[in-house]
Design a protein around this motif. Structure first.
Motif, PDB file in Angstrom:
ATOM      1  N   VAL A   1      -6.952   9.574   5.334  1.00  0.00           N
ATOM      2  CA  VAL A   1      -7.279   8.414   4.506  1.00  0.00           C
ATOM      3  C   VAL A   1      -6.153   7.373   4.554  1.00  0.00           C
ATOM      4  CG1 VAL A   1      -7.619   7.640   2.137  1.00  0.00           C
ATOM      5  CG2 VAL A   1      -8.868   9.616   2.983  1.00  0.00           C
ATOM      6  N   ASP A   2      -4.916   7.834   4.313  1.00  0.00           N
ATOM      7  CA  ASP A   2      -3.795   6.884   4.311  1.00  0.00           C
ATOM      8  C   ASP A   2      -3.641   6.189   5.655  1.00  0.00           C
ATOM      9  OD1 ASP A   2      -3.045   7.128   1.728  1.00  0.00           O
ATOM     10  OD2 ASP A   2      -1.606   8.733   2.070  1.00  0.00           O
ATOM     11  N   ALA A   3      -3.705   6.987   6.713  1.00  0.00           N
ATOM     12  CA  ALA A   3      -3.496   6.419   8.044  1.00  0.00           C
ATOM     13  C   ALA A   3      -4.552   5.372   8.361  1.00  0.00           C
ATOM     14  CB  ALA A   3      -3.520   7.534   9.080  1.00  0.00           C
ATOM     15  N   ASN A   4      -5.804   5.658   7.990  1.00  0.00           N
ATOM     16  CA  ASN A   4      -6.865   4.716   8.350  1.00  0.00           C
ATOM     17  C   ASN A   4      -6.924   3.504   7.446  1.00  0.00           C
ATOM     18  OD1 ASN A   4      -8.370   5.764  10.754  1.00  0.00           O
ATOM     19  ND2 ASN A   4      -8.292   7.594   9.480  1.00  0.00           N
ATOM     20  N   ILE A   5      -6.541   3.698   6.183  1.00  0.00           N
ATOM     21  CA  ILE A   5      -6.556   2.532   5.292  1.00  0.00           C
ATOM     22  C   ILE A   5      -5.519   1.505   5.743  1.00  0.00           C
ATOM     23  CG2 ILE A   5      -5.984   1.741   2.954  1.00  0.00           C
ATOM     24  CD1 ILE A   5      -7.581   3.962   1.855  1.00  0.00           C
ATOM     25  N   THR A   6      -4.343   1.982   6.172  1.00  0.00           N
ATOM     26  CA  THR A   6      -3.338   1.010   6.617  1.00  0.00           C
ATOM     27  C   THR A   6      -3.829   0.247   7.840  1.00  0.00           C
ATOM     28  OG1 THR A   6      -2.252   2.865   7.688  1.00  0.00           O
ATOM     29  CG2 THR A   6      -1.270   2.077   5.675  1.00  0.00           C
ATOM     30  N   THR A   7      -4.517   0.961   8.754  1.00  0.00           N
ATOM     31  CA  THR A   7      -5.039   0.257   9.928  1.00  0.00           C
ATOM     32  C   THR A   7      -6.128  -0.730   9.518  1.00  0.00           C
ATOM     33  OG1 THR A   7      -4.697   2.350  11.055  1.00  0.00           O
ATOM     34  CG2 THR A   7      -5.744   0.618  12.312  1.00  0.00           C
TER      35      THR A   7
ATOM     36  N   ARG B   1       1.168   4.212  -2.744  1.00  0.00           N
ATOM     37  CA  ARG B   1       0.782   5.583  -2.399  1.00  0.00           C
ATOM     38  C   ARG B   1       1.975   6.524  -2.390  1.00  0.00           C
ATOM     39  NH1 ARG B   1      -3.309   8.559  -2.612  1.00  0.00           N
ATOM     40  NH2 ARG B   1      -3.329   9.420  -0.521  1.00  0.00           N
TER      41      ARG B   1
ATOM     42  N   LYS C   1      -6.750  19.752   3.684  1.00  0.00           N
ATOM     43  CA  LYS C   1      -5.365  19.291   3.683  1.00  0.00           C
ATOM     44  C   LYS C   1      -5.138  18.068   4.575  1.00  0.00           C
ATOM     45  CE  LYS C   1      -2.927  23.298   2.128  1.00  0.00           C
ATOM     46  NZ  LYS C   1      -1.853  24.272   2.420  1.00  0.00           N
TER      47      LYS C   1
ATOM     48  N   TYR D   1       0.834  -1.208   0.000  1.00  0.00           N
ATOM     49  CA  TYR D   1       0.000   0.000   0.000  1.00  0.00           C
ATOM     50  C   TYR D   1       0.869   1.259   0.000  1.00  0.00           C
ATOM     51  CZ  TYR D   1      -3.411   3.505   1.270  1.00  0.00           C
ATOM     52  OH  TYR D   1      -4.197   4.627   1.277  1.00  0.00           O
TER      53      TYR D   1
ATOM     54  N   SER E   1      -5.798  13.682   3.112  1.00  0.00           N
ATOM     55  CA  SER E   1      -5.005  12.563   2.585  1.00  0.00           C
ATOM     56  C   SER E   1      -4.295  11.817   3.716  1.00  0.00           C
ATOM     57  CB  SER E   1      -4.015  13.043   1.527  1.00  0.00           C
ATOM     58  OG  SER E   1      -2.838  13.540   2.120  1.00  0.00           O
ATOM     59  N   ALA E   2      -3.867  12.552   4.738  1.00  0.00           N
ATOM     60  CA  ALA E   2      -3.244  11.880   5.879  1.00  0.00           C
ATOM     61  C   ALA E   2      -4.252  10.980   6.584  1.00  0.00           C
ATOM     62  CB  ALA E   2      -2.672  12.902   6.853  1.00  0.00           C
TER      63      ALA E   2
ATOM     64  N   ILE F   1      -6.225  -2.359   6.769  1.00  0.00           N
ATOM     65  CA  ILE F   1      -5.559  -3.535   6.195  1.00  0.00           C
ATOM     66  C   ILE F   1      -5.223  -4.524   7.318  1.00  0.00           C
ATOM     67  CG2 ILE F   1      -3.446  -4.352   5.075  1.00  0.00           C
ATOM     68  CD1 ILE F   1      -3.414  -1.785   3.438  1.00  0.00           C
TER      69      ILE F   1
ATOM     70  N   ILE G   1       2.235   2.240  11.863  1.00  0.00           N
ATOM     71  CA  ILE G   1       2.209   2.613  10.453  1.00  0.00           C
ATOM     72  C   ILE G   1       1.342   3.854  10.282  1.00  0.00           C
ATOM     73  CG2 ILE G   1       0.252   1.242   9.632  1.00  0.00           C
ATOM     74  CD1 ILE G   1       3.590   1.539   7.934  1.00  0.00           C
ATOM     75  N   ASN G   2       0.285   3.931  11.069  1.00  0.00           N
ATOM     76  CA  ASN G   2      -0.605   5.079  11.073  1.00  0.00           C
ATOM     77  C   ASN G   2       0.199   6.340  11.355  1.00  0.00           C
ATOM     78  OD1 ASN G   2      -2.517   6.972  12.099  1.00  0.00           O
ATOM     79  ND2 ASN G   2      -3.964   5.313  12.387  1.00  0.00           N
TER      80      ASN G   2
ATOM     81  N   LEU H   1      -5.672  15.725  13.678  1.00  0.00           N
ATOM     82  CA  LEU H   1      -5.027  16.072  12.407  1.00  0.00           C
ATOM     83  C   LEU H   1      -5.644  17.333  11.819  1.00  0.00           C
ATOM     84  CD1 LEU H   1      -4.608  12.584  10.746  1.00  0.00           C
ATOM     85  CD2 LEU H   1      -2.794  14.253  11.031  1.00  0.00           C
TER      86      LEU H   1
ATOM     87  N   ARG I   1       0.617  16.863  16.580  1.00  0.00           N
ATOM     88  CA  ARG I   1      -0.388  15.818  16.349  1.00  0.00           C
ATOM     89  C   ARG I   1       0.088  14.475  16.890  1.00  0.00           C
ATOM     90  NH1 ARG I   1       0.269  10.806  13.960  1.00  0.00           N
ATOM     91  NH2 ARG I   1      -1.809   9.916  13.961  1.00  0.00           N
TER      92      ARG I   1
ATOM     93  N   VAL J   1       2.723   7.058   8.530  1.00  0.00           N
ATOM     94  CA  VAL J   1       2.099   7.553   7.308  1.00  0.00           C
ATOM     95  C   VAL J   1       1.780   9.033   7.415  1.00  0.00           C
ATOM     96  CG1 VAL J   1      -0.062   7.461   6.025  1.00  0.00           C
ATOM     97  CG2 VAL J   1       1.233   5.392   6.408  1.00  0.00           C
TER      98      VAL J   1
ATOM     99  N   GLY K   1      -0.368  -1.689  13.116  1.00  0.00           N
ATOM    100  CA  GLY K   1      -1.350  -0.750  12.576  1.00  0.00           C
ATOM    101  C   GLY K   1      -1.138   0.656  13.102  1.00  0.00           C
TER     102      GLY K   1
ATOM    103  N   ASP L   1       3.118  11.601   4.810  1.00  0.00           N
ATOM    104  CA  ASP L   1       2.162  12.379   4.044  1.00  0.00           C
ATOM    105  C   ASP L   1       2.587  13.854   4.015  1.00  0.00           C
ATOM    106  OD1 ASP L   1      -0.691  11.940   2.904  1.00  0.00           O
ATOM    107  OD2 ASP L   1      -0.769  13.846   3.984  1.00  0.00           O
TER     108      ASP L   1
END
Lengths: 332, 554
Positions: free
Chosen positions: B493-499, A167, B487, A163, B490-491, B501, A214-215, B462, A250, A218, A211, A222
């Motif tokens: 979306v990416d962060a949550n999609i990996t979780t 990306r 803004k 992934y 995208s962070a 998975i 990686i969160n 975020l 954050r 990412v 998880g 990003d």
């Protein structure tokens, strides 16, 4: 001005690479130490992975491990481990112990006769003793459980790296995977060091750490991608520092809220899931550390191609690597 | 500018309200559970006692009554993983084939010579014939017992694999037939286990096939796994009884030596049956779905010699009369005897489709477990331990919740409050979805919820941090909020999609409690993204429209 709790000031300008040698060294030492401990001590596998039976006992009288052992010695059960369980949530007259019996011969989980014999023997110490949980896993299943557990961890690592590669770029993917291995190995090292029971739910915890880590990573990546486009001429190292500084607030907030919830669960959630929660809590620390100090440092080391959109191809800082045709085609 | 269409607002509010409505029953768990049980019991028996009516009226019937299913580790109960010894069936099939084959070969004794069975491994039928040079003829006879396999995967294959060498012939089930047999054995075992567990009438047992040859049995509220094993071990009663009449009145008093049994197919219909059965399930050798001479679905069954004799005598004396096939005191089917059945095999045909024929054949074989089960894993959790875990989980979740709220409000002021409302909504939606899909909440599942509480604010954090940054560039507040959401997208979306998975992999590969954890984690991710992106935003926009602040502070 309304009051604001600011864990991190608005503008920070830490140089996260200044101590690179130290942090890399620390990570390397922790990984090596973990591997050594894993090799020497081994993991304290629960019955899920080694087969056998655990019986939870509850008695109004204080637990006397020697007496328990004495009561069971005549039964010819093989390896028997007895541990007393403490929990702040227990009542004053609630004394809990876990009796673990190694797997008996054959593929069957356990015979009712064995359980009955153990229960009878223990009731000689306290006739009022209860057995709120009895679990038994046969050796056939435990071998398969180990296998699926390893597959699960590997599959998630592969899926995540794919992934991130899609990306971002392959360097990011490598950085993320290295930091994930880092987190998983060190957490397992802690389990081996303190001989915390390692069972199926621990695997779930490890995957949760994967998880979470990686969160975190990412989010930094990003921002890094965004800044790499914004500041085409600045050195990669500088842009990375800027990105981590910008997302630091954050990172700290999210780790903070997650840790608050987890510590509540660790203290108040009862002993049954304590090992599980401990693993996740520890993993949040290590995962946060690794997203700041491990993942992106690896990306810096590998270098990143910086000619997105075809503009400014002669950026002196841009490093060209053999890249796949998919990269750079990604939008931003 | 910050604009959200009216229909979108209505939709977001609507989803939140629906969530509240569907999460609500969980706040009154025991009452709703009593209501559900009472409704089910009244429906099943048709009898309304004052207690049942009171329990039913404890919760309004127009309200949703779906509850989160509590897992064994929370409710207490027993968990068994059994492996069906499918190979045992191969052996019994070969043992059953031997007498028939011997008879067939004995008829041609002059050519093939004397026949005897030789000791062989289980599942193999090895015979020796007197005239090895006539082996071709002997195999031909044996082949007569083989039938072509009609399934797609096994098409073109035979049910028996026959090989010959010298004077010896070895017969076994072909691979395709073994696969078919395994499948049938497992289905049959599942059906029997289900019937036996249902008899105790505990709430919502889970009985499912796992992998090739395993059966997972989870029964809440049972004392121990040993008790459950004993229950599964008892044999179901299959009998064939003469029918004396039928009635729709369950209070009918049958005569001496007779009994009343309900029909499975026609609720409300009761048969009056002769007490002593003509044949019992112990005499049944086999039952398989098939088709009759008109090509209609049917069930073919076969008795052993004793059963065949008894059945033959009864059917020839009672042509035109119905007889009942009774399983555990329920009438599965009551066909009319058309002709005497003296061969020991018979056929039940009538108005049924292929699925029903298959089902009935499974039921018919459901007398005893077709093969032994070996128990690979067993777990018992006492109800008190489960209750302790629930209580501890509740306390921990509340404390964690309050701590997170405090941190959010201290850090982001008004916006932190919005995030808090969204967090509460997140919990509500999580429970609503868990209830709706009937997911099982386990102990690690509770940990998943607590983890969600901590992580759910991430998307908000975020966005808020982004708004702060945008405010520093001296843009107007409205623009800053808008850019903040844009803004951060995208962070998030990416962060949550990996979780997601990771959660998906946990769900596929995990078992039991781990799966439960994956479910709550997955739903938690989805609801937290929804609440952060829509609920918090809507609250922010609504506040903004009213207050129209020149300056905002996040």
């Amino acid at each position: 001005m309304a009051f604001r709790l600011k864990l991190i000031p608005d503008q920070t300008n830490f140089d996260f690479f200044r101590w690179q040698a130290v942090t890399f060294g620390l990570s390397a030492v922790m990984i090596v130490a973990s591997l050594v401990v894993l090799f020497v001590n081994g993991l304290n596998f629960g019955i899920d992975f080694r087969g056998g039976t655990t019986i939870r006992t509850e008695s109004a009288q204080p637990v006397d491990v020697a007496a328990y052992r004495g009561a069971l010695s005549g039964l010819d059960l093989g390896d028997v481990a007895i541990t007393e369980v403490f929990d702040p949530g227990f009542r004053a007259d609630q004394n809990v112990a876990m009796v673990r019996i190694s797997a008996q011969d054959g593929t069957e989980a356990v015979t009712p006769d064995t359980i009955a014999a153990v229960e009878t023997a223990l009731r000689q110490i306290d006739p009022e003793m209860t057995f709120p949980a009895v679990e038994s896993v046969g050796p056939k299943v435990s071998a398969e459980l180990i296998q699926t557990a390893i597959y699960a961890v590997l599959a998630s690592l592969v899926a995540i790296s794919i992934y991130i590669w899609l990306r971002f770029e392959w360097q990011f993917s490598v950085g993320a995977i290295v930091s994930l291995f880092h987190d998983v190995i060190i957490t397992m090292g802690i389990f081996a060091l303190f001989q915390i029971r390692f069972d199926l739910t621990t695997i779930a915890a490890l995957l949760t750490i994967v998880g979470y880590s990686i969160n975190d990573t990412v989010v930094v990546f990003d921002r890094l991608r965004e800044n790499l486009i914004k500041y085409k001429k600045r050195a990669l190292r500088e842009v990375m520092n800027l990105s981590v500084n910008e997302t630091l607030s954050r990172t700290v907030m999210t780790s903070g809220t997650t840790l608050l919830a987890l510590i509540a669960l660790l203290v108040l959630g009862g002993d049954v899931i304590r090992g599980f929660v401990f693993a996740i809590t520890f993993g949040i620390f290590i995962g946060t550390y690794s997203s700041v100090y491990v993942a992106k440092n690896f990306v810096l080391w590998l270098g990143v191609r910086r000619d997105w959109g075809g503009t400014d191809p002669k950026d002196p800082k841009a490093k060209r690597k053999n890249v796949s045709p998919f990269e750079g085609a990604e939008e931003v | 500018m910050l604009q959200i269409d009216r229909w979108k607002r209505v939709l977001i509010f609507g989803i939140c309200l629906l969530g509240l409505l569907y999460a609500l029953p969980n706040a009154f768990y025991s009452r709703v559970e009593a209501h559900n049980d009472a409704v089910a019991q009244i429906e099943a028996t048709g009898v309304e006692t004052p207690e049942l009516v009171a329990a039913r009226d404890g919760w309004p019937s127009w309200m949703p009554s779906n509850l989160v299913n509590l897992g064994l580790d929370l409710r207490g109960g027993a968990h068994l993983l059994g492996e069906v010894q499918v190979e045992q069936v191969y052996k019994s099939r070969m043992d059953a084939l031997w007498p028939e084959l011997r008879r067939a070969l004995a008829a041609e004794r002059d050519t093939v010579g004397a026949v005897r069975r030789v000791e062989a491994a289980d599942g193999l039928l090895t015979i020796e014939i007197g005239n090895p040079d006539q082996m071709a003829r002997a195999t031909e006879i044996a082949r007569g017992f083989s039938t072509p396999i009609t399934t797609l995967t096994g098409a073109g294959q035979q049910s028996l694999a026959i090989s010959a060498q010298g004077a010896r012939m070895t017969i076994q089930l072909s691979d395709a037939e073994k696969a078919l047999t395994d499948d049938r054995t497992i289905q049959q075992s599942l059906e029997i286990v289900r019937r036996r567990v249902d008899e105790v009438g505990t709430r919502e047992p889970t009985i499912m096939r796992q992998g090739e040859d395993r059966i997972l049995i989870q029964v809440p509220g049972i004392g121990s796994a040993a008790e459950l094993k004993e229950l599964i071990g008892t044999t179901a009663q299959l009998t064939f009884n003469p029918v004396l009449g039928n009635t729709s009145d369950p209070a009918t008093q049958p005569g001496a030596g007779q009994f009343l049994a309900p029909s499975v197919d026609n609720p409300g219909l009761f048969y009056i049956l002769e007490g002593s059965p003509v044949v019992t399930g112990e005499d049944l050798v086999d039952a398989m779905p098939g088709s009759d001479e008109n090509g209609q679905p049917s069930v073919n069954f076969r008795f052993n010699p004793t059963g065949a004799r008894a059945f033959g005598a009864y059917t020839s004396a009672n042509i035109g009369q119905p007889f009942a096939i009774v399983l555990d005191n329920e009438v599965i089917s009551a066909p009319v005897i058309r002709s005497a059945i003296t061969t020991g095999s018979g056929q039940i045909s009538g108005s049924m489709n292929f699925d029903e024929a298959n089902q009935l054949s499974i039921l018919l074989r459901a007398g005893a477990l077709p093969a032994e089960m070996e128990f690979l894993e067993e777990r018992t959790v006492g109800p008190e331990l489960g209750q302790d875990s629930i209580d501890a989980g509740k306390v921990a979740a509340s404390v964690g919740f309050v701590a997170v709220i405090a941190l959010m409000i201290l850090s982001y002021g008004r916006f932190g409050l919005f995030a808090t409302v969204a967090l509460a909504m997140n919990m509500v939606l999580l429970f609503a979805i868990l209830s709706l899909i009937g997911a099982t909440l386990t102990l690690p599942g509770i940990a998943g919820i607590v983890l969600t509480i901590g992580m759910a604010v991430d998307a908000n954090v975020l966005v808020f941090e982004r708004i702060r940054e945008e405010l520093r560039t001296a843009r107007g507040p409205a623009r800053a909020i808008e850019l903040g959401y844009e803004k951060a997208m995208s962070a998030i979306v990416d962060a949550n999609i990996t979780t997601l998975i990771v959660a998906a992999i946990l769900f596929v590969l995990g078992s039991g409690p781990v799966k439960g954890f994956a479910v709550t984690l997955t739903i938690g991710i989805v609801t937290s993204v929804f609440t952060a992106l829509f609920v918090t935003r809507l609250l922010t926009v609504m506040w903004f429209e009213r207050a129209r602040p020149k300056k905002i502070e996040v």
